[in-house]
Design an enzyme around this catalytic site. Structure first.
Site, mmCIF file in Angstrom:
data_model
loop_
_atom_site.group_PDB
_atom_site.id
_atom_site.type_symbol
_atom_site.label_atom_id
_atom_site.label_comp_id
_atom_site.label_asym_id
_atom_site.label_seq_id
_atom_site.Cartn_x
_atom_site.Cartn_y
_atom_site.Cartn_z
ATOM 1 N N HIS A 279 -10.232 25.905 5.952
ATOM 2 C CA HIS A 279 -9.285 25.833 4.836
ATOM 3 C C HIS A 279 -7.911 25.342 5.309
ATOM 4 O O HIS A 279 -7.093 26.129 5.763
ATOM 5 C CB HIS A 279 -9.140 27.206 4.182
ATOM 6 C CG HIS A 279 -10.327 27.606 3.396
ATOM 7 N ND1 HIS A 279 -10.343 27.606 2.028
ATOM 8 C CD2 HIS A 279 -11.560 28.004 3.782
ATOM 9 C CE1 HIS A 279 -11.528 27.997 1.595
ATOM 10 N NE2 HIS A 279 -12.284 28.241 2.652
ATOM 11 N N CYS B 136 -14.580 23.377 2.360
ATOM 12 C CA CYS B 136 -15.473 24.533 2.432
ATOM 13 C C CYS B 136 -16.744 24.269 1.616
ATOM 14 O O CYS B 136 -17.588 23.489 2.042
ATOM 15 C CB CYS B 136 -14.740 25.809 2.029
ATOM 16 S SG CYS B 136 -15.584 27.324 2.548
ATOM 17 N N GLU C 89 -5.566 24.560 3.441
ATOM 18 C CA GLU C 89 -4.575 25.059 2.475
ATOM 19 C C GLU C 89 -4.160 26.498 2.729
ATOM 20 O O GLU C 89 -3.248 27.008 2.087
ATOM 21 C CB GLU C 89 -5.117 24.917 1.042
ATOM 22 C CG GLU C 89 -6.163 25.928 0.638
ATOM 23 C CD GLU C 89 -7.573 25.627 1.127
ATOM 24 O OE1 GLU C 89 -8.494 26.324 0.673
ATOM 25 O OE2 GLU C 89 -7.772 24.721 1.947
#
Length: 188
Positions: free
Chosen positions: A164, A76, A166
């Site tokens: 993202h 990001c 994650e």
């Protein structure tokens, strides 16, 4: 493998730490951005730049990490920092171009449609020298510029994801870490 996770004071950093451990079976060293000025990039095999608030120009201490030759993955804001380092620009993502916070979106990445989590209000509106786009937002304004979702350097071990991996909204987030490590030639 010696892995550094640079924390830009973002709530996703711990999620990213856990994803890195799941993908590599290695516990990364987590260091806040303020500590980087005292750290040597060459002590690591790979550096991951976390998401974070603000604008890429607020993170000048990454320059020597990006020029070190050590592989760097930016997530990001981390991707925007890489892009900015090579002369690319970042601006606010217009709502008409699919600005999203906490939503899934489909990207086209190296010929495959993938669903990922998007939490960004900024985007790379011009791409820096030596970088190539490897993923774009699948559904976008056909008359507008592509919404860049992944970049990699043409000759240096640098890669960035705007999305993202994650987040729980990205299925199989470990694939993206493994993909970066293969690009960096750190795993098979």
């Amino acid at each position: 493998m010696r892995l550094l996770l640079a924390d830009n004071n973002d709530s996703f950093t711990r999620n990213l730490e856990h994803l890195l451990m799941a993908a590599t079976a290695i516990t990364p060293q987590v260091a806040p951005y303020a500590a980087l000025k005292d750290m040597a990039p060459e002590h690591y095999d790979c550096i991951v730049i976390s998401p974070g608030p603000g604008h890429p120009r607020e993170y000048p201490d990454y320059a020597r990490f990006l020029d070190s030759g050590v592989p760097v993955l930016g997530i990001c804001m981390g991707m925007q920092i890489i892009n900015s380092h090579f002369g690319g620009t970042t601006s606010r993502l217009p709502a008409s171009m699919g600005g999203a916070h906490g939503k899934q979106g489909d990207i086209l990445m190296e010929g495959t449609v993938r669903t990922v989590a998007r939490y960004h209000s900024l985007h790379c509106d011009t791409v820096g020298e030596g970088l190539r786009i490897t993923a774009t937002l699948r559904e976008q304004n056909p008359d507008g510029p592509p919404v860049v979702m992944a970049l990699q350097h043409e000759s240096r071990p640098l890669m960035g994801y705007q999305f993202h991996p994650e987040s729980f909204l990205t299925p199989n987030g470990t694939w993206y870490i493994e993909h970066a490590l293969r690009f960096f030639r750190l795993c098979q």
